[in-house]
Scaffold this motif. Structure first.
Motif, PDB file in Angstrom:
ATOM      1  N   ARG A 291       0.845  -1.369  -0.219  1.00 16.51           N
ATOM      2  CA  ARG A 291      -0.087   0.142  -0.076  1.00 16.51           C
ATOM      3  C   ARG A 291       0.995   1.255  -0.009  1.00 16.51           C
ATOM      4  NH1 ARG A 291      -5.209   1.601   1.010  1.00 16.51           N
ATOM      5  NH2 ARG A 291      -5.557   3.644   1.921  1.00 16.51           N
ATOM      6  N   ARG A 292       1.777   1.270   1.121  1.00 19.77           N
ATOM      7  CA  ARG A 292       2.928   2.398   1.119  1.00 19.77           C
ATOM      8  C   ARG A 292       3.585   2.469  -0.483  1.00 19.77           C
ATOM      9  NH1 ARG A 292       5.962   5.112   4.689  1.00 19.77           N
ATOM     10  NH2 ARG A 292       4.271   4.840   6.484  1.00 19.77           N
ATOM     11  N   GLY A 293       3.948   1.290  -0.831  1.00 17.75           N
ATOM     12  CA  GLY A 293       4.857   1.480  -2.088  1.00 17.75           C
ATOM     13  C   GLY A 293       3.980   1.946  -3.352  1.00 17.75           C
ATOM     14  N   ALA A 294       2.596   1.656  -3.432  1.00 20.09           N
ATOM     15  CA  ALA A 294       1.676   2.012  -4.362  1.00 20.09           C
ATOM     16  C   ALA A 294       1.657   3.643  -4.121  1.00 20.09           C
ATOM     17  CB  ALA A 294       0.326   1.430  -4.449  1.00 20.09           C
ATOM     18  N   LEU A 295       1.400   4.235  -3.155  1.00 18.03           N
ATOM     19  CA  LEU A 295       1.355   5.446  -3.030  1.00 18.03           C
ATOM     20  C   LEU A 295       2.501   6.277  -3.345  1.00 18.03           C
ATOM     21  CD1 LEU A 295      -1.317   5.566  -0.073  1.00 18.03           C
ATOM     22  CD2 LEU A 295      -1.806   5.813  -2.504  1.00 18.03           C
ATOM     23  N   THR A 296       3.670   5.780  -2.480  1.00 19.56           N
ATOM     24  CA  THR A 296       5.045   6.451  -2.660  1.00 19.56           C
ATOM     25  C   THR A 296       5.512   6.261  -4.106  1.00 19.56           C
ATOM     26  OG1 THR A 296       5.420   5.959  -0.325  1.00 19.56           O
ATOM     27  CG2 THR A 296       7.522   6.573  -1.980  1.00 19.56           C
ATOM     28  N   GLY A 297       5.342   5.117  -4.797  1.00 15.78           N
ATOM     29  CA  GLY A 297       5.892   5.097  -6.224  1.00 15.78           C
ATOM     30  C   GLY A 297       5.177   6.016  -7.057  1.00 15.78           C
ATOM     31  N   LEU A 298       3.782   6.212  -6.973  1.00 12.94           N
ATOM     32  CA  LEU A 298       3.100   6.968  -7.631  1.00 12.94           C
ATOM     33  C   LEU A 298       3.240   8.753  -7.473  1.00 12.94           C
ATOM     34  CD1 LEU A 298       0.852   7.968  -9.815  1.00 12.94           C
ATOM     35  CD2 LEU A 298      -0.727   7.797  -7.690  1.00 12.94           C
ATOM     36  N   SER A 299       3.867   8.821  -6.241  1.00 11.12           N
ATOM     37  CA  SER A 299       4.303  10.408  -5.682  1.00 11.12           C
ATOM     38  C   SER A 299       5.617  10.622  -6.517  1.00 11.12           C
ATOM     39  CB  SER A 299       4.099  10.436  -4.274  1.00 11.12           C
ATOM     40  OG  SER A 299       4.597  11.819  -3.935  1.00 11.12           O
ATOM     41  N   THR A 300       6.359   9.764  -6.183  1.00 12.82           N
ATOM     42  CA  THR A 300       7.906   9.977  -6.798  1.00 12.82           C
ATOM     43  C   THR A 300       8.172   9.954  -8.014  1.00 12.82           C
ATOM     44  OG1 THR A 300       8.459   7.695  -6.070  1.00 12.82           O
ATOM     45  CG2 THR A 300       8.714   9.167  -4.458  1.00 12.82           C
ATOM     46  N   THR A 301       7.327   9.214  -8.877  1.00 14.08           N
ATOM     47  CA  THR A 301       7.637   8.842 -10.295  1.00 14.08           C
ATOM     48  C   THR A 301       6.770   9.378 -11.150  1.00 14.08           C
ATOM     49  OG1 THR A 301       6.403   6.599 -10.382  1.00 14.08           O
ATOM     50  CG2 THR A 301       8.615   6.629  -9.752  1.00 14.08           C
ATOM     51  N   GLY A 302       5.513   9.935 -10.542  1.00 12.07           N
ATOM     52  CA  GLY A 302       4.572  10.734 -11.202  1.00 12.07           C
ATOM     53  C   GLY A 302       5.092  11.830 -12.336  1.00 12.07           C
ATOM     54  N   GLY A 303       5.705  12.607 -11.410  1.00  9.92           N
ATOM     55  CA  GLY A 303       6.076  13.905 -12.363  1.00  9.92           C
ATOM     56  C   GLY A 303       6.976  13.521 -13.603  1.00  9.92           C
ATOM     57  N   VAL A 304       7.970  12.788 -13.304  1.00 11.46           N
ATOM     58  CA  VAL A 304       8.927  12.448 -14.252  1.00 11.46           C
ATOM     59  C   VAL A 304       8.313  11.517 -15.431  1.00 11.46           C
ATOM     60  CG1 VAL A 304       9.929  10.401 -13.088  1.00 11.46           C
ATOM     61  CG2 VAL A 304      11.392  11.596 -14.619  1.00 11.46           C
ATOM     62  N   ILE A 305       7.522  10.575 -14.962  1.00  8.60           N
ATOM     63  CA  ILE A 305       6.701   9.755 -16.094  1.00  8.60           C
ATOM     64  C   ILE A 305       5.829  10.608 -16.826  1.00  8.60           C
ATOM     65  CG2 ILE A 305       5.143   7.753 -16.357  1.00  8.60           C
ATOM     66  CD1 ILE A 305       6.621   6.284 -13.972  1.00  8.60           C
ATOM     67  N   THR A 306       5.151  11.650 -16.121  1.00 11.95           N
ATOM     68  CA  THR A 306       4.320  12.496 -16.915  1.00 11.95           C
ATOM     69  C   THR A 306       4.963  13.172 -18.099  1.00 11.95           C
ATOM     70  OG1 THR A 306       2.854  12.602 -15.130  1.00 11.95           O
ATOM     71  CG2 THR A 306       2.735  14.346 -16.949  1.00 11.95           C
ATOM     72  N   SER A 307       6.318  13.604 -17.620  1.00 18.08           N
ATOM     73  CA  SER A 307       7.125  14.527 -18.472  1.00 18.08           C
ATOM     74  C   SER A 307       7.641  13.671 -19.399  1.00 18.08           C
ATOM     75  CB  SER A 307       8.374  15.019 -17.603  1.00 18.08           C
ATOM     76  OG  SER A 307       7.931  15.735 -16.759  1.00 18.08           O
ATOM     77  N   ALA A 308       8.087  12.378 -19.138  1.00 15.95           N
ATOM     78  CA  ALA A 308       8.412  11.447 -20.115  1.00 15.95           C
ATOM     79  C   ALA A 308       7.323  11.326 -21.037  1.00 15.95           C
ATOM     80  CB  ALA A 308       8.947  10.099 -19.571  1.00 15.95           C
ATOM     81  N   GLY A 309       6.109  10.716 -21.024  1.00 12.03           N
ATOM     82  CA  GLY A 309       5.028  10.702 -21.695  1.00 12.03           C
ATOM     83  C   GLY A 309       4.804  11.782 -22.577  1.00 12.03           C
ATOM     84  N   LEU A 310       4.942  13.137 -22.047  1.00 14.04           N
ATOM     85  CA  LEU A 310       4.689  14.436 -22.864  1.00 14.04           C
ATOM     86  C   LEU A 310       5.733  14.327 -24.226  1.00 14.04           C
ATOM     87  CD1 LEU A 310       3.772  16.964 -20.115  1.00 14.04           C
ATOM     88  CD2 LEU A 310       2.314  15.976 -21.662  1.00 14.04           C
ATOM     89  N   VAL A 311       6.970  14.021 -23.529  1.00 16.05           N
ATOM     90  CA  VAL A 311       8.116  14.018 -24.569  1.00 16.05           C
ATOM     91  C   VAL A 311       7.737  13.158 -25.912  1.00 16.05           C
ATOM     92  CG1 VAL A 311      10.466  13.521 -24.912  1.00 16.05           C
ATOM     93  CG2 VAL A 311       9.882  14.861 -23.012  1.00 16.05           C
TER      94      VAL A 311
END
Length: 719
Positions: free
Chosen positions: A613-633
């Protein structure tokens, strides 16, 4: 573990960074020269894309003795709505004589021939083909056009207002070359898109230059390697391969740079020495980047199973681009970042000991919202995606006629429309039937009785074989004409001992469509199985890979559904290429799994310490920004394909761009997170992580017995 850390520190060593830079410079000097020769080995002739066992391919080989495969037809069309005048005919005759002086025009032009309604003239000109099919044809067509529009008339009468167009296979080839000739512009637009998105992501005017330079170096090196393979190992490449390679390398390589740079910036706050920070960043992010690139490369390599040569060659060419991009981003990019020191992040330099952003980010809020009712969230999201996927049933991926392959209306398309209004639609581009000479008349009779065949010429005999030409009643590039070819094959194949085969441009289009359909049915299931196995090995589980694969397939179906609606009702395209679904599937599944790997490996890293549970929330929080930027690129680079005036480029660019955005914004952030929260420890079944039972207190604090092997204490071991 120690060995991995040592390897990760190599590109960023105090001396090694200069060695890495020198090696890349030494590599790029010859690569730049070789990459410039890639166009010399491209095979753009439609027949070169077909498998060796296709019937139209066999006809090309058998027809060589008749001399009909060395040239491509250019149809010169004149028109005057008020009726052709004597001066118009005089000009057409003078032009026909002048066409013979154009380099690569062979034989005497046929015509000029006035249409029955008296409003148009047609002249047939044969143009010599090069080995690569299209090479130089645009220059020949330009020269013919120059003669037709500016050549002397030899008459005192005015011919102003007389329309002039070059159409037929040569006209199509010339306009296609000009459309693909925007490749240099495509590279510039792709680079500009990358720079803009990186500027918004990094908020630094200097830092985006490093990923851009590295991705550019990777593209040049990839093109050099592909050139060598095409020249010496029989790899089939064409202009389509080149523009897809450009956007894929820029998009994927920049994605890897974003992930590495994001982790490096974190480590700079934890390590005073930038070399140590980069070594730790590579050690932490490297496995996910390598696994992601390997997944994409393997998926692309599976295209080698295709029977269509163009698709078969596209797979390894793009896989080379991915692997070279990966190599550049884990060697050259770290070296450049370390050489430039912390100032490269100006104006917000990550100082040692400083805290990162403490403000609750959007992805943290999304995670908290999903965590409230994860089951309702993933069921609702899946249903919404399912509704979007319904539109896929309206996708018309059965090929495009030559005139429908452009987003604008080039000279060839205008000329084709004029020709079809005033002359028989199939004139100038017949079907070829090659058969045993003894059965020639019987084959001719059978061909004459086929609905859709307007006229059949007498057989031409060479040795023990004969060739019969059949003029089609419909446009040779239409689906109606392809159905006529199917009927013609049925008719002549039943003649005992004739060994009759039907070929020509229409037959080539038909065989291309059938080969693409076969390839989709074969390759798509294999890609799914292989990607599942890669995920299972990476995550050491079965449930997580199954769920991730399901989300990516659902995302692909939704993207195809929306794309179909947009193509039919917004862009009003006539349809899609037959290999469009396969290529879109491979790109979206491979790249969609990419982002899931980035997310889930981080989730697993945290779950080892604090539970799923903590992994799912922390993983989304910490990678969300960079993955979104990668997706936009990545979405931006594929969207740049719309700069080419080609329906195939626009459709593939839109479908992949939309699919990537859908995957990063909805599927990865909402659906995968909700599934992970709902599945909890079952996500990792049957691995050791599944068997670990955590109390609520352990999930909050973590316990020593849950510390992953090889982890070190202190900030660098934290997520």
């Amino acid at each position: 573990m120690h060995t991995m850390r040592k390897l990760a520190s190599l590109p960023s060593g105090r001396r090694a960074k200069w060695v890495v830079l020198a090696l890349w410079v030494a590599l790029l000097i010859p690569a730049l020269m070789l990459a410039g020769k890639l166009g010399d080995v491209q095979e753009n002739d439609n027949s070169a894309w077909l498998p060796g066992d296709a019937e139209s391919t066999a006809v090309v080989e058998r027809a060589e003795k008749f001399g009909s495969t060395d040239t491509v037809l250019a149809l010169v069309v004149y028109d005057r709505p008020g009726g052709i005048t004597s001066a118009d005919m005089a000009k057409a005759r003078a032009d026909a004589a002048a066409f013979q002086d154009v380099e690569k025009v062979v034989g005497e032009p046929q015509g000029p021939l006035k249409s029955e309604d008296g409003k148009a003239i047609q002249t047939a000109v044969q143009v010599q083909k090069d080995k690569s099919g299209w090479a130089g044809i645009n220059k020949v067509v330009d020269a013919i056009t120059e003669v037709g529009k500016n050549g002397g008339v030899g008459e005192e009468e005015d011919t102003g207002g007389l329309g002039f167009h070059v159409t037929g296979p040569a006209g199509y080839a010339a306009d296609s070359i000009k459309a693909f000739g925007g490749g240099g512009g495509l590279t510039a637009i792709t680079a500009a898109v990358v720079v803009v998105i990186l500027l918004l992501t990094y908020r630094s005017p200097v830092l985006p230059l490093l990923p851009l330079l590295t991705a550019g170096g990777a593209l040049i090196t990839s093109e050099a390697v592909i050139y060598l393979l095409a020249k010496n190992a029989g790899l089939v490449v064409n202009t389509q391969t080149s523009f897809i390679l450009t956007v894929l390398v820029f998009g994927a390589a920049t994605d890897y740079a974003l992930l590495l740079t994001s982790r490096y910036r974190e480590e700079l706050r934890r390590h005073e020495d930038r070399h140590e920070a980069m070594a730790e960043a590579l050690h932490r992010s490297g496995p996910a980047i390598i696994a992601s690139a390997a997944t994409v490369a393997v998926s692309l390599m599976l295209l080698m199973l295709a029977t269509l040569n163009s698709t078969q060659g596209l797979g390894p060419a793009c896989a080379i681009g991915i692997l070279v991009g990966l190599l550049a981003m884990v060697t050259l990019m770290p070296a450049l970042l370390v050489i430039c020191d912390r100032w490269i992040f100006w104006p917000v330099k990550p100082a040692y000991g400083s805290a990162g952003a403490t403000k609750e980010g959007i992805w943290t809020r999304v995670g908290n919202a999903v965590a409230g009712r994860p089951r309702i969230v993933w069921i609702g999201t899946a249903l919404a995606l399912g509704v979007m996927a319904i539109g896929a049933f309206g996708l018309k991926a059965d090929g495009l006629s030559n005139t429908d392959q452009f987003t604008d209306k080039p000279q060839m398309a205008v000329g084709e429309e004029i020709k079809n209004r005033h002359f028989p639609a199939g004139s100038g581009d017949p079907v070829y039937v090659v058969a045993k000479a003894a059965s020639a008349e019987q084959v001719r009779t059978a061909l004459s009785g086929v609905p859709g065949v307007a006229e059949v010429s007498p057989p031409v005999v060479k040795g023990d074989e004969a060739m019969i030409l059949g003029e089609l009643a419909d446009s040779p590039t239409s689906t109606t004409a392809m159905r006529t070819v199917e009927r013609a094959r049925t008719a002549v194949h039943t003649i005992d001992g004739a060994d009759a085969q039907v070929g020509g441009n229409t037959a080539i289009m038909l065989d291309t469509r059938e080969a693409a359909t076969h390839d989709s049915k074969l390759i798509i299931p294999i890609v799914l199985v292989v990607v599942f196995l890669i995920l299972a090995l990476l995550l050491r589980a079965i449930v997580a890979p199954l769920l991730l694969m399901a989300t990516v397939v659902l995302s692909f179906a939704a993207a195809m559904g929306v794309s179909s609606l947009v193509f039919n009702h917004v862009f009003h395209f006539a349809g899609a290429d037959a290999n469009f679904p396969l290529l879109t599937f491979v790109f979206l599944v491979a790249l969609g799994i990419d982002y899931n790997i980035f997310l889930v490996t981080r989730v697993r890293e945290v779950a080892l310490l604090h539970g799923t549970r903590r992994g799912a929330l922390t993983g989304l929080s910490t990678t969300g920004g960079v993955i979104t930027s990668a997706g936009l690129v990545l979405a931006g680079t594929f969207a740049a394909m719309a700069s080419l005036p080609l329906v195939f480029a626009a459709e593939l660019g839109f479908a992949v761009a939309f699919g990537v955005l859908l995957d990063t914004m909805i599927v990865r952030s909402v659906l995968v997170t909700a599934l992970t929260l709902d599945a909890d420890r079952w996500m990792w079944w049957p691995s050791a992580l599944f068997r670990r039972q955590l109390t609520p207190q352990q999930r909050e604090k973590g316990t020593p017995d849950l510390e992953p092997a090889g982890a070190t204490a202190g900030p660098s071991a934290r997520t």
